[in-house]
Design an enzyme around this catalytic site. Structure first.
Site, PDB file in Angstrom:
ATOM      1  N   GLY A   1      11.005   3.030  29.215  1.00 38.84           N
ATOM      2  CA  GLY A   1      10.016   2.228  28.507  1.00 38.84           C
ATOM      3  C   GLY A   1      10.521   1.685  27.182  1.00 38.84           C
ATOM      4  N   GLU A   2      11.638   2.213  26.689  1.00 35.02           N
ATOM      5  CA  GLU A   2      12.118   1.796  25.371  1.00 35.02           C
ATOM      6  C   GLU A   2      13.328   0.863  25.510  1.00 35.02           C
ATOM      7  OE1 GLU A   2      11.768   4.865  22.303  1.00 35.02           O
ATOM      8  OE2 GLU A   2      10.646   6.070  23.732  1.00 35.02           O
TER       9      GLU A   2
END
Lengths: 106, 361
Positions: free
Chosen positions: B160-161
């Site tokens: 997600g990053e």
């Protein structure tokens, strides 16, 4: 008299009288355990005293010796009896710098 | 880290019976390896409240930055780490660097309520500052990483990053000619790998330290360095409001985990300590240095101003079993609230600008 009562209770219940023996004490003032490592005999108890100004939450995640005291208020103490030999890490769930080892011997 | 704690807690399951021994106390029996007895009150005696000088002595700045013996400081490592920290090619999109979310311009955060990750998707929590990370005992809001070296790799890999698998990243960095001599100088004989990458970034991060603020001058004896309002705020901070029970020491944190009663479904530390009631909804206590530059506040970025933060603590938050026993309505006066905010603003330093490094090509 005291000894007689203790003796009688042990005989009657067939149990260790953990709280009545002179337990080793572990203190928590200033978010620090008073000892980094404590050695005790199997079946003996430690008395964890919260002499700090804020609550602590002592626990162990060492396999087979898990325990959790929950929130321990300042000005209270709890006895913990260790019945199996081994090295048991005790931590404060709240304060990550608080770690100590309880070495339980046969 | 998840393996450290039992997923299903039998923490009390092994404790069977506690046999009361009347006024003498309690002894416990059980079939498990550890038996927890009853909790008793103990007399700690009357303690005099510490004086202002004694309290102030607990807030002195340290003279040096602590570096771990496994990763000691060298200028070469810090210089390499800085280039990596600002290099957007550490993300799969080549659009995000560590500095995207932990920017010197925003007190080493991002000024957003919650971080923005791969594909500009919103993350679940506020991007924490990296200021004074050298003194951290444990990392991430939920404490899932034990060292700054581990932390450095976490967001790079997280889908997600920055969404960048480490083997792919090392291949990419190896294809950038100017990185090779920098790694060779920083890590002679160790080469370019995820471990040296993490060590370099962590070394740079440890050099990011909040500079001297008016508060420091006051602690060192200059009575004119902060206002009377701020001095009163410091007294409330350490007294009636009990902020210092968690925000303690020169960096204003003991890195402890507390549920402060925010209305969020996120269980935080509870994910890693499922059987411990007080760890549900608990998040790591952030330090307060440069706090004025770090809005919005809290793990979820839900409070916009320091005034709103003080109101939250004065109210005490949601009363639930996991809420810290330290959280309760404080009954602060309007003056006390204003004093607390004035005090927190004295923790703002004149941060010197951070020059963006020339990135290897």
């Amino acid at each position: 008299m005291h000894k007689t009562i203790t003796f009688a209770l042990v005989i009657l219940t067939g149990l260790s009288a953990g709280a009545l023996a002179a337990n080793q004490m572990v203190y928590q003032k200033g978010r620090v355990f008073s000892s980094e490592s404590v050695s005790i005999k199997k079946g003996d108890a430690l008395t964890f005293v919260n002499d700090d100004s804020i609550p602590h939450n002592l626990m162990s995640a060492t396999k087979g010796s898990e325990f959790n005291l929950g929130s321990q208020a300042p000005g209270t103490s709890t006895d913990v009896t260790f019945k199996e030999a081994g090295d048991i890490q005790v931590i404060c769930a709240i304060h990550p710098r608080m770690k100590m080892m309880v070495k339980v011997t046969d | 880290m998840p393996g450290l704690f039992p997923r299903r807690s039998n923490l009390f399951g092994t404790v069977v019976v506690a046999a009361s021994l009347g006024a003498v106390g309690f002894a416990s029996i059980g079939l498990g390896a550890v038996v927890v007895g009853e909790t008793r009150r103990v007399d700690l005696g009357q303690k005099a409240a510490p004086g202002i000088d004694s309290i102030k002595s607990q807030y002195k700045r340290p003279a040096t930055i602590p570096f771990p013996k496994e990763n000691p400081y060298t200028p070469e490592k810090a210089a390499l780490g800085k280039k990596l920290y600002f290099d957007t090619r550490l993300s799969v999109s080549m659009a995000q660097s560590c500095a995207s979310c932990h920017s010197p311009g925003f007190g080493w955060g991002d000024g957003l309520a919650v971080g923005v990750g791969h594909g500009m998707a919103k993350l679940g929590r506020h991007s924490p500052t990296i200021v004074n990370a050298a003194w951290g005992a444990i990392f991430m809001w939920d404490g899932r990483l034990a060292t700054l070296e581990e932390q450095a790799l976490g967001p790079i890999e997280a889908a997600g990053e920055m969404n960048m698998p480490l083997d792919k990243l090392m291949d990419r960095l190896a294809s950038i000619n100017e990185y090779k001599p920098l790694f060779a100088a920083a890590f002679p004989g160790e080469g370019m790998n995820a471990k040296t990458l993490a060590k370099a970034i962590a070394t740079y991060e440890r050099t990011v330290v909040s500079e001297r603020a008016p508060f420091d001058a006051w602690i060192e004896g200059n009575e004119k360095a902060i206002s009377e309002e701020a001095k009163r705020g410091f007294a409330v901070f350490n007294g009636k409001a009990m902020c210092s029970a968690c925000h303690e020491g020169w960096n204003f944190t003991n890195d402890g985990f507390q549920d402060i009663g925010l209305p969020s479904k996120d269980i935080g530390r509870g994910e890693f300590v499922p059987g411990v009631v007080k760890m549900q909804h608990a998040f790591k206590t952030p330090g307060l240095r440069e706090i004025e530059r770090r809005s919005p506040y809290m793990h979820d970025g839900s409070l916009d101003t320091l005034e709103a933060v003080v109101e939250h603590y004065d109210h005490g938050g949601i009363d639930r079993p996991s809420r810290s026993d330290l959280m309760k309505p404080l009954g602060l006066s309007a003056q006390e609230k204003a004093d607390l905010v004035a005090f927190m603003k004295t923790l703002t330093s004149n941060l010197s600008p951070t020059a963006v490094p020339v990135i290897p090509r």
